[in-house]
Scaffold this active site. Structure first.
Site, short mmCIF file in Angstrom:
data_model
loop_
_atom_site.label_atom_id
_atom_site.label_comp_id
_atom_site.label_asym_id
_atom_site.label_seq_id
_atom_site.Cartn_x
_atom_site.Cartn_y
_atom_site.Cartn_z
N LYS A 1 0.98 -1.20 -0.13
CA LYS A 1 -0.08 0.19 0.04
C LYS A 1 0.78 1.27 0.04
CE LYS A 1 -3.99 -2.22 2.48
NZ LYS A 1 -4.66 -2.47 3.59
N GLN B 1 -4.23 -0.55 9.83
CA GLN B 1 -4.26 -2.03 9.14
C GLN B 1 -4.94 -2.82 10.16
OE1 GLN B 1 -3.51 -2.76 5.89
NE2 GLN B 1 -3.79 -5.10 6.37
N ASP C 1 -10.66 3.75 4.48
CA ASP C 1 -10.79 2.24 4.46
C ASP C 1 -12.67 2.20 4.31
OD1 ASP C 1 -9.30 0.03 4.25
OD2 ASP C 1 -8.33 0.72 6.22
N1 GUN Z 1 -6.99 -6.04 6.58
C1 GUN Z 1 -7.42 -7.01 5.79
N2 GUN Z 1 -8.06 -6.18 4.68
C2 GUN Z 1 -7.85 -4.81 5.06
C3 GUN Z 1 -8.44 -3.69 4.53
O1 GUN Z 1 -8.94 -3.50 3.62
N3 GUN Z 1 -8.27 -2.53 5.24
C4 GUN Z 1 -7.42 -2.60 6.50
N4 GUN Z 1 -7.28 -1.27 7.23
N5 GUN Z 1 -7.24 -3.68 6.92
C5 GUN Z 1 -7.22 -4.88 6.42
#
Ligand code: GUN
Length: 295
Positions: free
Chosen positions: A53, A97, A120
């Site tokens: 990311k 995350q 998100d």
């Molecule tokens: N953990 C697994 N998928 C995601 C996501 O799309 N966003 C976040 N913040 N954590 C995750």
């Protein structure tokens, strides 16, 4: 011929479009979107995702504000960090995350992110907006994985209206928002889960199957109706014997080899949904940046 839905390619196109938009915004405003990436602890999968990311965000021209905290970080300390990021002018998007360590209440943290900076789309206000907003609202912050799935479905240029869509999995991150997005496309949506009876039959009725259960190859080829579209959200690491050696291999929630025989289009794992999730995170942060310029 079954079409392989190339998430890698579609994500690259989306990133290129965003990059141009960001270059434009930069020359107009002198600013670029800022994304704060927060990770607590050392979950191996999270390390991989966060790295990917961060790299993508930098490539499209974002400022990335990185906070990698130790496993022992308290809920209070993490809350304090989020509060500070909420106030920082240069931060347009905040990504915490998941999963967080067990001693931290995830919902408390997600609720503390300012809804305008919710990269998100997990904040309750944005979850609510997703369910009531009009179909064409371009300002929404939408959970990245399901949004990526919808973009891939739309890339097929088939009429989604009235199609039977089955989402397997009812998580807040994927299953529930996926169902909302399919409903916006006028699909007839079924959310199946671990207690669903006759799952095989439910799937066999589907024109679109979205598998998001986190169980390697659980969805069998015989569950897929001839001509159905299959979107596989699963990323499962399994041990496989490859040329006589035990190796790690990534597989989805769908038995790809068998499902491919019945599907009209299917996403691969890897190279399907994964890259789309990251591209949509960049899209959300760009939307948050633009929303701020408008206000
Ligand atoms: N953990 C697994 N998928 C995601 C996501 O799309 N966003 C976040 N913040 N954590 C995750």
């Amino acid at each position: 011929m079954t079409k392989l839905i190339n998430g890698k390619e579609i994500a690259k196109n989306l990133r290129n479009t965003l990059k141009k938009e960001i270059d434009n915004l930069k020359s107009k405003t002198g600013k670029v979107p800022g994304l704060a990436v927060v990770q607590v602890g050392e979950v191996a999968a999270s390390n991989v995702y966060v790295k990917a990311k961060t790299k993508s965000a930098k490539e499209v021209g974002f400022e990335v504000i990185d906070h990698h905290l130790i496993e022992q970080t308290s809920e209070e300390e993490l809350l304090q960090l989020v509060m500070n990021l909420n106030k920082q002018e240069n931060v347009n998007g905040i990504l915490v995350q998941l999963p967080l360590p067990d001693h931290i209440n995830e919902q408390v943290i997600l609720d503390s992110i300012h809804p305008d900076k919710d990269a998100d789309g997990f904040h309750p206000l944005n979850v609510g907006k997703l369910s009531i907003a009009s179909h064409n609202d371009q300002n929404l912050l939408i959970p990245c994985t399901p949004y990526g799935c919808i973009i891939m479905l739309k890339s097929l240029e088939i009429n989604l209206s009235g199609k039977n869509a089955v989402v397997i999995g009812r998580s807040n991150i994927v299953g529930k928002p996926m169902a909302q997005l399919l409903l916006k496309e006028s699909c007839t949506v079924t959310i199946a889960h671990s207690k669903t009876q006759n799952l095989e039959e439910v799937c066999q009725n589907a024109d679109i199957v979205v598998a998001a259960v986190g169980r390697p190859e659980m969805v069998k080829g015989s569950w897929i109706k001839k001509g159905a579209v299959v979107i596989d959200v699963g990323i499962n690491r399994i041990e496989a014997n490859i040329k006589g050696e035990n190796k790690n291999k990534l597989v989805g929630d769908v038995d790809f080899k068998e499902a491919e025989k019945n599907a009209s289009a299917i996403t691969p794992v890897p190279g399907g949904v994964g890259p789309m999730t990251i591209a949509c995170l960049l899209r959300n942060t760009t939307v948050a940046f633009k929303n701020k310029q408008k206000s």
